[in-house]
Design a protein around this motif. Structure first.
Motif, mmCIF file in Angstrom:
data_model
loop_
_atom_site.group_PDB
_atom_site.id
_atom_site.type_symbol
_atom_site.label_atom_id
_atom_site.label_comp_id
_atom_site.label_asym_id
_atom_site.label_seq_id
_atom_site.Cartn_x
_atom_site.Cartn_y
_atom_site.Cartn_z
ATOM 1 N N MET A 1 0.837 -1.176 0.000
ATOM 2 C CA MET A 1 0.000 0.000 0.000
ATOM 3 C C MET A 1 0.886 1.246 0.000
ATOM 4 O O MET A 1 1.829 1.339 0.778
ATOM 5 N N ASN A 2 0.569 2.188 -0.853
ATOM 6 C CA ASN A 2 1.402 3.379 -0.901
ATOM 7 C C ASN A 2 1.058 4.340 0.243
ATOM 8 O O ASN A 2 0.021 4.233 0.887
ATOM 9 N N ASP A 3 1.959 5.270 0.490
ATOM 10 C CA ASP A 3 1.833 6.196 1.612
ATOM 11 C C ASP A 3 0.572 7.059 1.502
ATOM 12 O O ASP A 3 -0.107 7.306 2.492
ATOM 13 N N TYR A 4 0.255 7.504 0.285
ATOM 14 C CA TYR A 4 -0.936 8.332 0.085
ATOM 15 C C TYR A 4 -2.200 7.571 0.470
ATOM 16 O O TYR A 4 -3.084 8.106 1.134
ATOM 17 N N LYS A 5 -2.300 6.325 0.054
ATOM 18 C CA LYS A 5 -3.481 5.501 0.345
ATOM 19 C C LYS A 5 -3.630 5.286 1.849
ATOM 20 O O LYS A 5 -4.735 5.370 2.392
ATOM 21 N N ILE A 6 -2.523 5.046 2.530
ATOM 22 C CA ILE A 6 -2.567 4.868 3.984
ATOM 23 C C ILE A 6 -3.043 6.145 4.661
ATOM 24 O O ILE A 6 -3.907 6.109 5.541
ATOM 25 N N LYS A 7 -2.507 7.283 4.236
ATOM 26 C CA LYS A 7 -2.927 8.570 4.823
ATOM 27 C C LYS A 7 -4.405 8.836 4.565
ATOM 28 O O LYS A 7 -5.113 9.329 5.431
ATOM 29 N N GLU A 8 -4.869 8.512 3.369
ATOM 30 C CA GLU A 8 -6.289 8.696 3.037
ATOM 31 C C GLU A 8 -7.169 7.813 3.909
ATOM 32 O O GLU A 8 -8.199 8.259 4.430
ATOM 33 N N ASP A 9 -6.776 6.566 4.104
ATOM 34 C CA ASP A 9 -7.534 5.657 4.959
ATOM 35 C C ASP A 9 -7.557 6.167 6.407
ATOM 36 O O ASP A 9 -8.594 6.110 7.076
ATOM 37 N N LEU A 10 -6.434 6.650 6.879
ATOM 38 C CA LEU A 10 -6.382 7.195 8.244
ATOM 39 C C LEU A 10 -7.272 8.432 8.382
ATOM 40 O O LEU A 10 -7.918 8.635 9.407
ATOM 41 N N ARG A 11 -7.320 9.239 7.335
ATOM 42 C CA ARG A 11 -8.197 10.416 7.356
ATOM 43 C C ARG A 11 -9.667 9.994 7.422
ATOM 44 O O ARG A 11 -10.464 10.569 8.149
ATOM 45 N N ILE A 12 -10.021 8.969 6.672
ATOM 46 C CA ILE A 12 -11.397 8.469 6.685
ATOM 47 C C ILE A 12 -11.755 7.930 8.070
ATOM 48 O O ILE A 12 -12.840 8.196 8.590
ATOM 49 N N ILE A 13 -10.838 7.198 8.674
ATOM 50 C CA ILE A 13 -11.074 6.679 10.021
ATOM 51 C C ILE A 13 -11.293 7.827 11.005
ATOM 52 O O ILE A 13 -12.237 7.819 11.794
ATOM 53 N N ALA A 14 -10.427 8.822 10.955
ATOM 54 C CA ALA A 14 -10.547 9.968 11.862
ATOM 55 C C ALA A 14 -11.863 10.713 11.640
ATOM 56 O O ALA A 14 -12.517 11.135 12.597
ATOM 57 N N THR A 15 -12.271 10.838 10.381
ATOM 58 C CA THR A 15 -13.529 11.520 10.067
ATOM 59 C C THR A 15 -14.725 10.735 10.587
ATOM 60 O O THR A 15 -15.657 11.310 11.152
ATOM 61 N N LEU A 16 -14.705 9.439 10.406
ATOM 62 C CA LEU A 16 -15.788 8.600 10.904
ATOM 63 C C LEU A 16 -15.891 8.700 12.425
ATOM 64 O O LEU A 16 -16.983 8.887 12.964
ATOM 65 N N GLN A 17 -14.767 8.593 13.115
ATOM 66 C CA GLN A 17 -14.785 8.713 14.568
ATOM 67 C C GLN A 17 -15.334 10.070 14.995
ATOM 68 O O GLN A 17 -16.142 10.161 15.909
ATOM 69 N N ARG A 18 -14.903 11.101 14.327
ATOM 70 C CA ARG A 18 -15.363 12.449 14.669
ATOM 71 C C ARG A 18 -16.862 12.577 14.431
ATOM 72 O O ARG A 18 -17.577 13.144 15.258
ATOM 73 N N ASP A 19 -17.337 12.075 13.294
ATOM 74 C CA ASP A 19 -18.766 12.141 12.983
ATOM 75 C C ASP A 19 -19.601 11.402 14.025
ATOM 76 O O ASP A 19 -20.656 11.890 14.448
ATOM 77 N N LEU A 20 -19.143 10.235 14.450
ATOM 78 C CA LEU A 20 -19.859 9.478 15.480
ATOM 79 C C LEU A 20 -19.876 10.238 16.801
ATOM 80 O O LEU A 20 -20.900 10.273 17.497
ATOM 81 N N ASN A 21 -18.769 10.851 17.144
ATOM 82 C CA ASN A 21 -18.706 11.623 18.385
ATOM 83 C C ASN A 21 -19.643 12.824 18.342
ATOM 84 O O ASN A 21 -20.360 13.100 19.305
ATOM 85 N N VAL A 22 -19.640 13.530 17.219
ATOM 86 C CA VAL A 22 -20.511 14.705 17.082
ATOM 87 C C VAL A 22 -21.983 14.293 17.112
ATOM 88 O O VAL A 22 -22.808 14.929 17.765
ATOM 89 N N ALA A 23 -22.321 13.220 16.419
ATOM 90 C CA ALA A 23 -23.706 12.743 16.412
ATOM 91 C C ALA A 23 -24.137 12.323 17.819
ATOM 92 O O ALA A 23 -25.243 12.668 18.266
ATOM 93 N N ALA A 24 -23.283 11.610 18.540
ATOM 94 C CA ALA A 24 -23.608 11.195 19.906
ATOM 95 C C ALA A 24 -23.764 12.412 20.805
ATOM 96 O O ALA A 24 -24.690 12.474 21.635
ATOM 97 N N ALA A 25 -22.894 13.407 20.666
ATOM 98 C CA ALA A 25 -22.996 14.627 21.471
ATOM 99 C C ALA A 25 -24.310 15.350 21.173
ATOM 100 O O ALA A 25 -24.994 15.814 22.099
ATOM 101 N N ALA A 26 -24.676 15.435 19.895
ATOM 102 C CA ALA A 26 -25.940 16.087 19.526
ATOM 103 C C ALA A 26 -27.130 15.351 20.135
ATOM 104 O O ALA A 26 -28.075 15.977 20.636
ATOM 105 N N LEU A 27 -27.090 14.026 20.113
ATOM 106 C CA LEU A 27 -28.181 13.242 20.697
ATOM 107 C C LEU A 27 -28.245 13.424 22.210
ATOM 108 O O LEU A 27 -29.338 13.483 22.791
#
Length: 145
Positions: A1-27
């Motif tokens: 896996m190239n470095d760009y793909k790994i960074k993109e996957d890590l960004r997606i993971i961080a975004t998903l975690q953040r979205d779940l946290n924000v949604a839970a906080a809103a609820l």
């Protein structure tokens, strides 16, 4: 896996975690979920959250005591703030008959920072984004960060 793909996957993971946290906080802040329990394990603990939206009744004082109800609301607000400032994160969900709950924990509660390693994370992210956007009136800019 190239470095760009790994960074993109890590960004997606961080975004998903953040979205779940924000949604839970809103609820939490809208009263749709509230703290329903505490799980204590060796050296750490997590908080369980559920409510009417997730198939359970909202936790309230047994005898309608206003002080107790206010204390529950204050605890919910504190948990929401901890989610928004990334001190705790949604770490799991527990599914039961006709209901489910979210568990939150983090370093502030003695737990390590959760790092998901799911191979189908992108698919889950886009599914979650679609469902949350469809059923909740959330500013779409939240999902763009």
């Amino acid at each position: 896996m190239n470095d760009y793909k790994i960074k993109e996957d890590l960004r997606i993971i961080a975004t998903l975690q953040r979205d779940l946290n924000v949604a839970a906080a809103a609820l939490l802040l809208t009263g749709q979920i509230t703290i329903i329990g505490v799980f204590v394990t060796s050296g750490e603990f997590s908080l369980s959250l559920s409510g009417p939206l997730l198939g359970r009744e909202r936790v309230e004082s047994k005898y309608g005591d206003q002080f107790t109800n206010t204390l529950i609301d204050v605890v919910d607000i504190i948990i929401a703030i901890l989610l928004l400032i990334d001190e705790v994160r949604v770490v799991s969900s527990v599914i039961g008959p006709g209901r489910f709950s979210l568990n939150v924990s983090g370093p502030i509660f003695g737990a390590p920072v959760s790092v998901p390693t799911l191979p189908f994370l992108k698919k889950t992210y886009y599914f979650c984004k679609k469902i949350v956007s469809k059923h909740f009136d959330i500013d779409p800019r939240i999902f763009s960060k």
